[in-house]
Each structure stands twice: as C-alpha cells, then as structure tokens.
Scaffold this active site. Structure first.
Site, PDB file in Angstrom:
ATOM      1  N   TYR A 209      32.492  -0.659   5.541  1.00 22.68           N
ATOM      2  CA  TYR A 209      33.820  -0.296   5.029  1.00 22.68           C
ATOM      3  C   TYR A 209      34.911  -0.874   5.923  1.00 22.68           C
ATOM      4  CZ  TYR A 209      37.859   2.722   4.046  1.00 22.68           C
ATOM      5  OH  TYR A 209      39.118   3.204   3.757  1.00 22.68           O
TER       6      TYR A 209
ATOM      7  N   SER B 139      42.985   0.136   6.349  1.00 20.73           N
ATOM      8  CA  SER B 139      42.564   1.303   7.108  1.00 20.73           C
ATOM      9  C   SER B 139      42.530   1.006   8.599  1.00 20.73           C
ATOM     10  CB  SER B 139      41.163   1.742   6.647  1.00 20.73           C
ATOM     11  OG  SER B 139      40.612   2.702   7.522  1.00 20.73           O
TER      12      SER B 139
END
Length: 267
Positions: A168, A155
């Site tokens: 995350y 990501s």
C-alpha cells in the site's frame, strides 16, 4: 472590502473519485460551494454516489453520479462521456479513491514476506493504476481547454514508510512520483498537479462514538506522535483540496502537501 471568493473554481466541472462518503463526499460538496460548474461523484457503490450527487443538486449545482471502479479504464472512459453529455468536460480531477478498493480493507497484519502475493494487486489497482487510469482519461479534456487541476490523495505511509503496509505504501509513493512527473508535462497547458498526503483520518461518525475512540489507549498512543493531537477530519481534506483546485493555487504544481497534524513517525 473585497467580497471575491479566492477559492472560486471559475465554473469548471469536477470529478471526485471515492466521493460517496467521508473525505471524498466532503470534498465534492466543498467544490460545489465554490462555483464548480458541475460535480461528478464517483464511488464503486452506486447508491452512495447517487446520494451525494442528490445533496449537491439540492444546493443548486448540477451533479452526476458516476459509479465505477477506478481500476477499470473502460468504465472510466464511459464515465467521461456521460459527464460531458450532462455537465460538460471535467477539467478538475480529484483522485481520492484509495484504501484496498472494492471488497478489500486496509488492516496491517503481516510482514511483507509473510503476505500472500495475490493481495498485492488490490492495493496497486486502486492506489496507483486507478490514478493512472483517471488521469489518462481526463487529462485530454484539460489539454484541450488549456486549464485544469489534478489533486491526488496519497498517504504518509508512502512518504515515511509504514510497517506491515509495504505494498500500500509503495503504491501511494508511486502516485506521488507520478504527480510530480505529469506536473512537468502539463505545466505548459496551465494544468497543475499536486498531492495531499494524509495521516490517520477518522471516518465521519457521531461525536459520542468519536469521543469513545479518543479515550482508548491505542488512540492516545497514536496521537502522541501528532503535534495537533486529534485525528484528521473530512473537512480538513476538503479545504486543502479546494484550495489546490482553485485559482488561488495557479502557481503551485508538482508538490506533496502533508495534511497530518504535524505527525512524526516513531523511530
């Protein structure tokens, strides 16, 4: 004219995690289109994995649903045995499973120091340990065969940072570092390891629903940071992952490819 498919997978068996919907599903189907010898479809929801496996079998390509949580190493080892029994040893691994894992959702809400530490585990379990687990279980197949491809979906939050998604983001950043390290370990076995870094990706949905979202003030503000002013599509991911799994990418390893429409984080 040369009719050879440059994305030909050479009959290798592939496992795609988190492939029951959206980009994972699109990737599994795209691999099947390019001469995968078989596709193992993972999802933690068995019905989703089974539906995608049935789609692939309808294309004339062998497929197997392997429902498991990527955080469960024993379940992954059992899946490896099941894949070998029906399809043969998997030498392509796409680590697509992500977000917050089973029962979780990825919703930025709190600053890091305001979070409940008990929430950290679900991000690490799926996005970092899940990658470790799948690689640990399936790399021996590749070493034995002296060929293979590993593609891990990460990501842009891990590349550039994202407020209120610190754990995350750190898990995704860790997965990128892991990919670069195992690429150096596996090169001698003709195994390549790369990452694809995503920015905002829209789940598959009806066009009218997407058009409604695109007209919102939130979407317009978010897309102002993209050179190509749309959200990512499942097909975008499937195309790049298939390239990185194919013979066309045999001299590419240890890299992270941003797939993000030219996204630039706000300062």
């Amino acid at each position: 004219m040369n009719d050879k498919d440059i994305l030909d997978l050479g009959g290798q068996v592939a496992l795609v995690t988190g492939a029951g919907q959206n980009a994972g599903r699109a990737t599994a189907i795209e691999l099947a289109r390019h001469n995968a010898g078989g596709v193992a479809v993972n999802d933690f929801v068995a019905e989703r994995a089974e539906a995608v496996a049935a789609e692939i079998e309808a294309m004339g390509v062998p497929a197997l649903a392997v429902p498991f949580d990527v955080g469960d190493l024993d379940a992954i080892k059992a899946a490896d045995a099941a894949i070998k029994d029906k399809l043969g040893a998997a030498t392509i691994l796409v680590n697509n499973a992500g977000m917050a894992g089973p029962g979780g959702s990825l919703r930025p809400a709190l600053n890091f120091w305001e979070e409940d530490p008990s929430n950290w585990e679900r991000y690490l379990r799926t996005n970092l340990y899940g990658v470790y687990n799948c690689c640990f279980a399936f790399i021996p197949n590749m070493v034995e065969a002296k060929r293979g491809r590993i593609v891990t979906i990460v990501s842009d939050s891990g590349r550039t940072g994202e407020p209120k998604l610190a754990v995350y983001a750190s898990a995704k950043a860790g997965a990128q570092g892991f990919v670069r390290s195992i690429a150096k370990e596996l090169g001698r076995y003709n195994v390549t390891c790369n990452a694809v870094s995503l920015s905002s990706l829209m789940p598959d949905m009806p066009e009218e629903k997407l058009a409604e979202i695109m007209q919102s003030d939130h979407a317009k503000a978010q897309l102002s940071r993209y050179t190509i002013r749309r959200y990512g599509k499942s097909a975008d991911v499937a195309a790049l992952v298939t390239f990185l799994c194919s013979g066309a990418s045999e001299w590419i390893t240890g890299q992270t490819y941003p797939l993000n429409g030219g996204y630039a984080p706000s300062m």
